[in-house]
Design a protein around this motif. Structure first.
Motif, mmCIF file in Angstrom:
data_model
loop_
_atom_site.group_PDB
_atom_site.id
_atom_site.type_symbol
_atom_site.label_atom_id
_atom_site.label_comp_id
_atom_site.label_asym_id
_atom_site.label_seq_id
_atom_site.Cartn_x
_atom_site.Cartn_y
_atom_site.Cartn_z
ATOM 1 N N LEU A 63 0.836 -1.202 0.000
ATOM 2 C CA LEU A 63 0.000 0.000 0.000
ATOM 3 C C LEU A 63 0.869 1.250 0.000
ATOM 4 O O LEU A 63 0.548 2.244 -0.663
ATOM 5 C CB LEU A 63 -0.930 -0.002 1.216
ATOM 6 N N LEU A 64 1.986 1.226 0.729
ATOM 7 C CA LEU A 64 2.896 2.366 0.714
ATOM 8 C C LEU A 64 3.497 2.555 -0.675
ATOM 9 O O LEU A 64 3.626 3.684 -1.154
ATOM 10 C CB LEU A 64 4.008 2.173 1.753
ATOM 11 N N ALA A 65 3.852 1.454 -1.332
ATOM 12 C CA ALA A 65 4.375 1.544 -2.698
ATOM 13 C C ALA A 65 3.339 2.174 -3.620
ATOM 14 O O ALA A 65 3.667 3.022 -4.466
ATOM 15 C CB ALA A 65 4.766 0.152 -3.203
ATOM 16 N N LEU A 66 2.079 1.760 -3.477
ATOM 17 C CA LEU A 66 1.016 2.331 -4.295
ATOM 18 C C LEU A 66 0.879 3.825 -4.040
ATOM 19 O O LEU A 66 0.813 4.627 -4.983
ATOM 20 C CB LEU A 66 -0.305 1.608 -3.991
ATOM 21 N N ARG A 67 0.861 4.205 -2.771
ATOM 22 C CA ARG A 67 0.680 5.628 -2.467
ATOM 23 C C ARG A 67 1.862 6.463 -2.944
ATOM 24 O O ARG A 67 1.683 7.573 -3.486
ATOM 25 C CB ARG A 67 0.496 5.812 -0.948
ATOM 26 N N LEU A 68 3.087 5.938 -2.783
ATOM 27 C CA LEU A 68 4.261 6.694 -3.211
ATOM 28 C C LEU A 68 4.363 6.805 -4.728
ATOM 29 O O LEU A 68 5.042 7.697 -5.246
ATOM 30 C CB LEU A 68 5.535 6.053 -2.652
ATOM 31 N N SER A 69 3.694 5.900 -5.444
ATOM 32 C CA SER A 69 3.762 5.955 -6.909
ATOM 33 C C SER A 69 3.130 7.228 -7.465
ATOM 34 O O SER A 69 3.395 7.612 -8.603
ATOM 35 C CB SER A 69 3.078 4.722 -7.515
ATOM 36 N N ASP B 189 -0.222 -2.373 -12.718
ATOM 37 C CA ASP B 189 -0.576 -3.749 -13.052
ATOM 38 C C ASP B 189 -0.925 -4.504 -11.774
ATOM 39 O O ASP B 189 -0.123 -4.555 -10.840
ATOM 40 C CB ASP B 189 0.603 -4.426 -13.767
ATOM 41 N N GLU B 190 -2.124 -5.098 -11.752
ATOM 42 C CA GLU B 190 -2.619 -5.841 -10.571
ATOM 43 C C GLU B 190 -2.599 -4.959 -9.322
ATOM 44 O O GLU B 190 -1.881 -5.204 -8.353
ATOM 45 C CB GLU B 190 -1.791 -7.117 -10.352
ATOM 46 N N ILE B 191 -3.428 -3.949 -9.335
ATOM 47 C CA ILE B 191 -3.415 -2.930 -8.283
ATOM 48 C C ILE B 191 -3.713 -3.490 -6.904
ATOM 49 O O ILE B 191 -3.254 -2.954 -5.893
ATOM 50 C CB ILE B 191 -4.412 -1.797 -8.634
ATOM 51 N N ASP B 192 -4.464 -4.583 -6.825
ATOM 52 C CA ASP B 192 -4.890 -5.104 -5.523
ATOM 53 C C ASP B 192 -3.962 -6.172 -4.959
ATOM 54 O O ASP B 192 -4.256 -6.746 -3.894
ATOM 55 C CB ASP B 192 -6.300 -5.702 -5.643
ATOM 56 N N THR B 193 -2.841 -6.451 -5.618
ATOM 57 C CA THR B 193 -1.939 -7.513 -5.176
ATOM 58 C C THR B 193 -1.530 -7.325 -3.717
ATOM 59 O O THR B 193 -1.023 -6.275 -3.320
ATOM 60 C CB THR B 193 -0.674 -7.548 -6.047
ATOM 61 N N GLY B 194 -1.766 -8.358 -2.905
ATOM 62 C CA GLY B 194 -1.340 -8.337 -1.510
ATOM 63 C C GLY B 194 -2.229 -7.551 -0.577
ATOM 64 O O GLY B 194 -1.924 -7.441 0.613
ATOM 65 N N LEU B 195 -3.334 -6.988 -1.084
ATOM 66 C CA LEU B 195 -4.222 -6.186 -0.251
ATOM 67 C C LEU B 195 -5.512 -6.955 0.029
ATOM 68 O O LEU B 195 -6.067 -7.596 -0.861
ATOM 69 C CB LEU B 195 -4.538 -4.852 -0.936
ATOM 70 N N HIS B 196 -6.005 -6.879 1.249
ATOM 71 C CA HIS B 196 -7.188 -7.634 1.663
ATOM 72 C C HIS B 196 -8.458 -7.007 1.086
ATOM 73 O O HIS B 196 -8.554 -5.787 0.918
ATOM 74 C CB HIS B 196 -7.264 -7.663 3.190
ATOM 75 N N ILE C 285 -10.408 -3.706 2.414
ATOM 76 C CA ILE C 285 -9.988 -2.310 2.275
ATOM 77 C C ILE C 285 -10.125 -1.802 0.840
ATOM 78 O O ILE C 285 -9.682 -0.692 0.539
ATOM 79 C CB ILE C 285 -8.532 -2.100 2.753
ATOM 80 N N MET C 286 -10.760 -2.592 -0.043
ATOM 81 C CA MET C 286 -10.822 -2.207 -1.446
ATOM 82 C C MET C 286 -11.530 -0.874 -1.658
ATOM 83 O O MET C 286 -11.076 -0.031 -2.433
ATOM 84 C CB MET C 286 -11.500 -3.306 -2.264
ATOM 85 N N GLU C 287 -12.673 -0.659 -0.993
ATOM 86 C CA GLU C 287 -13.394 0.600 -1.191
ATOM 87 C C GLU C 287 -12.557 1.779 -0.724
ATOM 88 O O GLU C 287 -12.462 2.809 -1.407
ATOM 89 C CB GLU C 287 -14.730 0.583 -0.452
ATOM 90 N N GLU C 288 -11.920 1.642 0.458
ATOM 91 C CA GLU C 288 -11.080 2.731 0.973
ATOM 92 C C GLU C 288 -9.882 2.979 0.073
ATOM 93 O O GLU C 288 -9.477 4.128 -0.142
ATOM 94 C CB GLU C 288 -10.607 2.401 2.392
ATOM 95 N N MET C 289 -9.300 1.902 -0.457
ATOM 96 C CA MET C 289 -8.167 2.062 -1.367
ATOM 97 C C MET C 289 -8.582 2.870 -2.592
ATOM 98 O O MET C 289 -7.902 3.816 -3.008
ATOM 99 C CB MET C 289 -7.626 0.697 -1.807
ATOM 100 N N TRP C 290 -9.717 2.496 -3.193
ATOM 101 C CA TRP C 290 -10.166 3.199 -4.390
ATOM 102 C C TRP C 290 -10.512 4.650 -4.086
ATOM 103 O O TRP C 290 -10.291 5.533 -4.920
ATOM 104 C CB TRP C 290 -11.363 2.486 -5.012
ATOM 105 N N THR D 243 -5.038 -2.629 -13.690
ATOM 106 C CA THR D 243 -5.607 -3.932 -14.019
ATOM 107 C C THR D 243 -5.896 -4.719 -12.748
ATOM 108 O O THR D 243 -5.326 -4.465 -11.693
ATOM 109 C CB THR D 243 -4.653 -4.760 -14.903
ATOM 110 N N THR D 244 -6.792 -5.695 -12.872
ATOM 111 C CA THR D 244 -7.069 -6.618 -11.776
ATOM 112 C C THR D 244 -7.696 -7.889 -12.325
ATOM 113 O O THR D 244 -8.293 -7.885 -13.409
ATOM 114 C CB THR D 244 -8.015 -5.996 -10.727
ATOM 115 N N HIS D 245 -7.544 -9.001 -11.562
ATOM 116 C CA HIS D 245 -8.278 -10.233 -11.819
ATOM 117 C C HIS D 245 -9.347 -10.449 -10.753
ATOM 118 O O HIS D 245 -10.136 -11.377 -10.838
ATOM 119 C CB HIS D 245 -7.328 -11.448 -11.781
ATOM 120 N N SER D 246 -9.338 -9.608 -9.740
ATOM 121 C CA SER D 246 -10.112 -9.854 -8.527
ATOM 122 C C SER D 246 -11.501 -9.232 -8.582
ATOM 123 O O SER D 246 -11.645 -8.018 -8.818
ATOM 124 C CB SER D 246 -9.357 -9.296 -7.310
ATOM 125 N N TYR D 247 -12.512 -10.058 -8.323
ATOM 126 C CA TYR D 247 -13.863 -9.512 -8.251
ATOM 127 C C TYR D 247 -14.029 -8.653 -7.000
ATOM 128 O O TYR D 247 -14.824 -7.712 -6.986
ATOM 129 C CB TYR D 247 -14.911 -10.626 -8.263
#
Length: 370
Positions: free
Chosen positions: A265-271, A283-290, A293-298, A315-319
């Motif tokens: 999540l820190l890597a995502l925010r620092l990007s 690529d695969e934005i949700d990797t390693g995240l539960h 927290i998806m709504e809060e992340m978005w 991108t994502t594969h996760s519903y």
């Protein structure tokens, strides 16, 4: 912002379009349908065909040439894979284009003969031979007879690179940052799984210089509400030591203590740092995240993208990731105009676009959109 994307002859796409693009675009689809290729197409397009991006893309995919390059010699890449059908013949080409708020990006890449390039190429070819990049006395087949011609369109950049009949192109060691797009526009390509600590450390230096530590910490609280501070250790190799502190607890602990999700999540925010007025490709934005927290992340992704004027393609594969995307539209309808889902299917000529209430309805009725 890009409003459309047209892809012709690039990787998995013979001819394909994405339309109705918004500020934050979630690209979905089956395995091997071309989701990552869409990100790569955008990266190449907005960079004006920077050769460094060809090389970085090949590194990510493991498409490097067999020959090993020394510190003195250039780097080999098998570029046949970037063309539809993995073809590499005289005249093979691909083209990328996009409408951009009344302006237009274009990129054309074509395999040409030396005769088409002319005298300027002869001078370049002699320079490569003088530098020892090719040794015709040792191996006549090592001398390039084809050219990879890159026309960056609106950037005014035209580059010709030496190419072999088998699709191997020799790149000089490029050190130019991929953040510098065609006209100075930042473009970041991020894979959370491989985001290295050194890059995080450099971005944290920018955060410190701009006085934005509290902003980053606040966004990170979606994982740990008691988070109070983040620290990069300077006594170790850049970025190798990251400590986090919690409220009312004296000792700061390594970020890994709180699980890999915290680092991702820190890597995502620092990007987002340094990407203002540019593009962020994840690529695969949700990797390693539960999934919880998806709504809060978005929410923080959309809000930061708005504040910094960044256009995002992820991108994502996760519903669960898609569900969080739709849940945000339900709870924050003021954000819906900035959000779209682009479903990629190579059996069609155009991605299926869902926006606003269409996404909300699809999620609420549990309609399969992956």
């Amino acid at each position: 912002m890009l409003q459309t994307l047209a892809i012709h002859g690039f990787r998995a796409f013979e001819s394909y379009r994405l339309t109705n693009l918004t500020r934050v675009n979630l690209v979905v689809g089956r395995n091997n349908c071309g989701k990552t290729s869409v990100l790569e197409a955008i990266e190449l397009l907005v960079s004006g065909g920077d050769p460094a991006i060809f090389y970085k893309s090949a590194q990510r995919r493991g498409e490097m040439g067999i020959r090993q390059a020394s510190d003195r010699h250039p780097l080999d890449e098998d570029v046949s894979h970037v063309f539809f059908g993995h073809k590499f013949n005289l005249g093979t080409h691909f083209k990328l284009s996009s409408d951009n708020d009344g302006d237009k990006y274009t990129l054309s890449v074509k395999v040409q003969s030396l005769d088409e390039v002319g005298e300027d190429w002869d001078r370049r070819r002699k320079r490569w031979l003088q530098l020892g990049y090719f040794d015709p006395d040792e191996n006549k087949e090592a001398v390039p007879e084809l050219v990879l011609a890159i026309d960056g369109g609106r950037a005014g950049r035209e580059v010709s690179l030496p190419a072999m009949d088998d699709g191997i192109v020799r790149f000089e060691p490029y050190h130019r940052s991929i953040r510098n797009g065609a006209d100075g526009t930042p473009v970041h390509f991020l894979t959370l799984d491989s985001f290295n600590p050194a890059s995080m450390g450099r971005m944290w230096d920018t955060v410190l210089a701009e006085g934005r530590e509290e902003e980053i910490v606040n966004d990170m609280r979606i994982l740990e509400p008691e988070l109070d501070s983040i620290h990069f250790l300077t006594s170790r190799r850049l970025g190798s030591g990251i400590l986090v502190g919690l409220r009312n607890r004296g000792r700061r602990l390594p970020i890994g203590t709180y699980g890999d999700g915290m680092r991702r999540l820190l890597a995502l925010r620092l990007s987002f740092v340094g990407a203002a007025n540019g593009f962020l490709l994840i690529d695969e934005i949700d990797t390693g995240l539960h999934w919880t927290i998806m709504e809060e992340m978005w929410q923080f992704v959309v809000e930061v993208a708005r504040n910094l004027n960044i256009q995002i393609f992820a991108t994502t594969h996760s519903y669960d990731c898609i569900r969080g995307f739709g849940s945000l539209i339900s709870s924050r309808p003021d954000l819906k105009e900035d959000m779209s889902i682009q479903k990629v299917d190579t059996s069609l000529k155009q991605a299926v676009c869902l926006r606003g209430d269409q996404i909300k309805i699809a999620v609420e009725q549990d309609i399969e959109v992956r």
